[in-house]
Design an enzyme around this catalytic site. Sequence first.
Site, PDB file in Angstrom:
ATOM      1  CG  ASP A 182       5.848   0.057   7.926  1.00  0.00           C
ATOM      2  OD1 ASP A 182       6.625  -0.739   7.374  1.00  0.00           O
ATOM      3  OD2 ASP A 182       5.561   1.164   7.438  1.00  0.00           O
ATOM      4  NE  ARG A 229     -11.916  -2.001  -9.319  1.00  0.00           N
ATOM      5  CZ  ARG A 229     -13.053  -1.896  -9.998  1.00  0.00           C
ATOM      6  NH1 ARG A 229     -13.124  -1.153 -11.084  1.00  0.00           N
ATOM      7  NH2 ARG A 229     -14.123  -2.541  -9.594  1.00  0.00           N
ATOM      8  CE  LYS A 261      10.622   2.652   0.459  1.00  0.00           C
ATOM      9  NZ  LYS A 261       9.882   3.041   1.639  1.00  0.00           N
ATOM     10  CE1 TYR A 314       8.588   6.813   3.421  1.00  0.00           C
ATOM     11  CE2 TYR A 314       6.214   6.872   3.199  1.00  0.00           C
ATOM     12  CZ  TYR A 314       7.472   7.031   2.650  1.00  0.00           C
ATOM     13  OH  TYR A 314       7.595   7.422   1.353  1.00  0.00           O
TER      14      TYR A 314
HETATM   15  C1  LIG Z   1       8.665   3.751   1.906  1.00  0.00           C
HETATM   16  C2  LIG Z   1       7.914   3.383   3.111  1.00  0.00           C
HETATM   17  C3  LIG Z   1       6.507   3.363   3.141  1.00  0.00           C
HETATM   18  C4  LIG Z   1       5.679   3.801   1.942  1.00  0.00           C
HETATM   19  O1  LIG Z   1       5.843   2.970   0.845  1.00  0.00           O
HETATM   20  P1  LIG Z   1       5.753   3.452  -0.685  1.00  0.00           P
HETATM   21  O2  LIG Z   1       6.000   2.199  -1.428  1.00  0.00           O
HETATM   22  O3  LIG Z   1       6.775   4.514  -0.895  1.00  0.00           O
HETATM   23  O4  LIG Z   1       4.366   3.981  -0.898  1.00  0.00           O
HETATM   24  C5  LIG Z   1       5.890   2.950   4.307  1.00  0.00           C
HETATM   25  N1  LIG Z   1       6.600   2.596   5.402  1.00  0.00           N
HETATM   26  C6  LIG Z   1       7.948   2.618   5.415  1.00  0.00           C
HETATM   27  C7  LIG Z   1       8.685   2.214   6.641  1.00  0.00           C
HETATM   28  C8  LIG Z   1       8.652   3.010   4.283  1.00  0.00           C
HETATM   29  O5  LIG Z   1       9.997   3.040   4.306  1.00  0.00           O
END
Ligand SMILES: *Cc1c(COP(=O)(O)O)cnc(C)c1O
Length: 393
Positions: free
Chosen positions: A185, A60, A210, A113
Amino acid sequence: MSISKSFSKKNIENCHFSTLSIHAGCEPDPVTGSILTPIYQTATYVQEAIGQHKGYTYSRSSNPTVSALEKRLGLMEQVETAVCFATGMAATTTLFLSLLKSGDHIICSDVVYGGTVRLIEQVLKKFGVSASFVDTSQLENIKKTLQKNTQLIFIETPANPTLKLTDIAKVADIAHENNIPLVVDNTFLTAALQKPFELGADIVLYSTTKYIDGHNATVGGALLAKNPELTEKFYFNRNAVGSIQSPFDAWLILQGVKTLELRLLKHSENALSVAHFLENHSQVAAVTYPGLSNFSQSELANKQHINHGGMLTFEVTGGYEQAVRFMNSVKLCALAENLGAVETIITHPASMTHVPIPKEQRLAIGIADGLIRLSVGLENANDIIADLNQAFV
Ligand SMILES: *Cc1c(COP(=O)(O)O)cnc(C)c1O
C-alpha cells in the site's frame, strides 16, 4: 470525418515520471481535438453489429475516461495499466477477492490503515480467510508467521499513523522464496517518492483519494500488478463485484495527478520545515518524520524513499487534554479525517480515527493519547507554522 491515430504527435514511452503524469493515457479527442480526455458519462455503448464494438460495452466493465486514468497510472510505474476503483477500500476488497479463497492465510503489517484491518477482521474472516498482523519492520516476524496456506503478504510503508517503515526489498525476497505475492500500500508516498516495483513488490495498491488526486475532490482506489494475468483477475473481479470508479471522478484525478511529483516534493519540503519547528517547541514531547536525522529508521528511509512526503506526527506534552485543546484551536489547519491534499489536515487518532481500538492496544502500537497526525499541505510553510504556534497557548 476521417481521423487517424497519427493525429497525436506524442511519443512519451521514454519520458520521465512528471511527463508521464501529464501526458500518458491521454490523446487529443479524435472528434474535436479537445486536449483533455472528455468525461464519458454514459452507461452503455451502441454496437454496430453483433460482436462489433469499439472495446466498450457497459460502464460497469470499463469506461474510456477511467481507461485513460488507468493507462496513465500504469505507465507512471512502467506497467501496462492500472485498474481503478470507486474507493481505496474497493481496490483492497477486489485484491482479496481476486487472490484468496476459503482456508487461505495472509500476513499483514500490524500498523495499517484502519479500514484494512476492519475489512480483514470483520468481513474476510467470515469467508474463512485467516490473518496474522505482525510488525513487518522486523523480518523474523514474517518468517515465523509464514504458514503452508499463506497466500499474500500485505504491507503499508510508511504506516498510518505511526510512520513505521518496512523494508520492501527484504520482504519481497521472503515473499518470493515462498512463492507468495507481496502487496505494498503505497498511498503515503506514491511512486513520486517510493517505487515498490523497483524494490521487488508484485502488486501496488493506492487510495487515490489521498495524494494522487491531491485536492480533496474524490474518493478512489487503484491496483497495479507486474504480472498481466493478475491485472486481468482484477478486471474480472471488479466487473463481477461492480466496484469501478465513476468517469467524473476519474476525470478529476486525471487533472490532479498531473502535479503529483511537484506536489510531493513541496509537501516534503514543507513537512521538514514544520518538523523542525515542532522539534524545538517546549510543549512537544516527540516529532516523528522520516526526514529527520533522529528518525528511528533513518537509514531505511534514505534507502527506499526519494523524499519523505507530507505526513508527520508529534506528541504534545499535555496528553489527551492538550491534544484536544490543540485540535480545537487550529484555524488554518483543517480538523478532518483525510490526508494527502493541498490543504493541511490535522487529526487526533486517539479521539478520531482510532476510537474503536481499545486503549491498551492503541498504546501498544505507538498511538499515544497526545499524538497528533499532520498532513502538511502546500500552503506557505510559515503560515502553517504560525497556525500551529498559536494553537499551543
Ligand atoms: C485512506 C486509505 C485507504 C483507504 O482508501 P479510501 O479511498 O478511503 O477507501 C487505504 N490505505 C491507506 C494507507 C489510506 O490512507
